[in-house]
Enzyme design. Sequence first.
Site: not given
Ligand code: PMP
Length: 362
Positions: A102, A174, A198
Site C-alpha cells: 500500500w 494511511d 475494514k
Molecule cells: N491502503 C490500505 C492500507 C488498504 O488496505 C487499502 C485497501 N485494501 C487501500 C489503501 C486502498 O483502499 P481503497 O480500495 O478503499 O481505495
Amino acid sequence: MTRVFNFSAGPAVLPESVLQQAADEMLDWHGSGQSVTEMSHRGKEFTEIAARAEADLRTLLAVPEGYHVLFLQGGASLQFEMIPLNLLRGQPSVDYVHTGEWAKKAIAAARKLGRAEVNVAASAEDRSFTYVPDRADWQLSEDAAYVHYTANETIGGVEFSSVPDVGEVPLVSDMSSTLLSRPLDVSRFGLIYAGAQKNIGPAGLTIVIVRDDLVGLADPPLTPMLDYATHVKAGSMYNTPPTYAIYLAGLVFAQLLADGGLAAAEQRNIAKAELLYDAIDDEPFYANPVAPADRSRMNVPFTLADPGLDADFLATAAERGLTQLKGHRSVGGMRASIYNAMPIDGVRALVDHLRDFAAERG
Ligand code: PMP
C-alpha cells in the site's frame, strides 16, 4: 440462520448488532416512513444521521479542535492522489516510508503526479517488507511538505506500534486497516485517511481527518472534487455523499462507544491477536514472517509448511464456517483479518482449525 466467521481483509465483518439494527430500520427509519437509503442527503433526517456519525467519530478519536472530519468517496486510493495535490504548499519534496504494497501505491501515485520530488525516506524492501524501518534510520528531507506512512500494511501484516516523531513536518498516514482499532493521538497528524471497509463500515466511504491550516492552499488551484477545501466548506455534502455507508458507519461508531470506546477495543484486539500469533508460533507447521514487534493486530498472514495443502486447509476451514482465509493474490498463503468486529470466538475457532489441521496433515 448461520453466520460464518468472515476473515476477509475488506469489505469485512461488521458487528452483528449493527446489521440487525440496520435490518430493523430498513423500511422505516425512526418513524420517517422511509429507508435511510431513500432519503435526500439534504433532508432533516439524513443531516441528523450524518451529524451524529461525525460527532461520535470525533468522540471516539478525541479529535482536537482545529481538525476537519470529512466523509468522502473514491477510497483510500483517491487519497493517494489528493494528498500530493493538496498538501505541497510550495514545498519541493515529500517524504514517504515504504513498508509494502500500500505504501508502494501511495508512492507511485505521488511520483506519477510529478509535482514534487518523492523521497523514499526509509524502505523495508531489504527484508521483503517484513518490518517497520527504525525511525533512527529514516532519511527525511530538509524541505518536505509532509511525511507519509502506512500505519498498517493490510497485505504484509506489518503495523506501526506507535506514531513516529517527525518534528514539525505534517505527518500523513494511511490508516485504512487500523483506524479505530486502538486509541490515537490525532494531534500528532496533519492528515489521516482510511477507506471504511475494514473497521468502519461498508465500502464506498472514505474518512479524512485533516488539520485546518493544511486546507485551501493547493497551488495551482484544483478542480472542486479534488480540493479538500470544497468538501470542508460543504460539510462533506458538495456532491451526494455515500448516505447509506455513512449511516452504517454511524451505527458502528455508536456501538464502539457503547462497548467502551477505543481503549476497550484495543484490549479486545490485543487478546485476539495474541491468541492467533501464539497458535501460529506454537505449531511448526505454520509461519508468519513479520518481526514480532511489528506484527499487525488486524491482518495476520501465515503460510503452511506445505503449500500443496493450502486448498485443503481452506476447504476444511470453510466446512467449519471459517471463510475468506486465502492470502492476497500477490503473496499467497493465508491471511486472517481480525478487525474490531471479529469476535474472539471466531479467532478461537480458527485456532482450533490450525491445531486440528496440523495434527491431521502436518
Ligand atoms: N491502503 C490500505 C492500507 C488498504 O488496505 C487499502 C485497501 N485494501 C487501500 C489503501 C486502498 O483502499 P481503497 O480500495 O478503499 O481505495
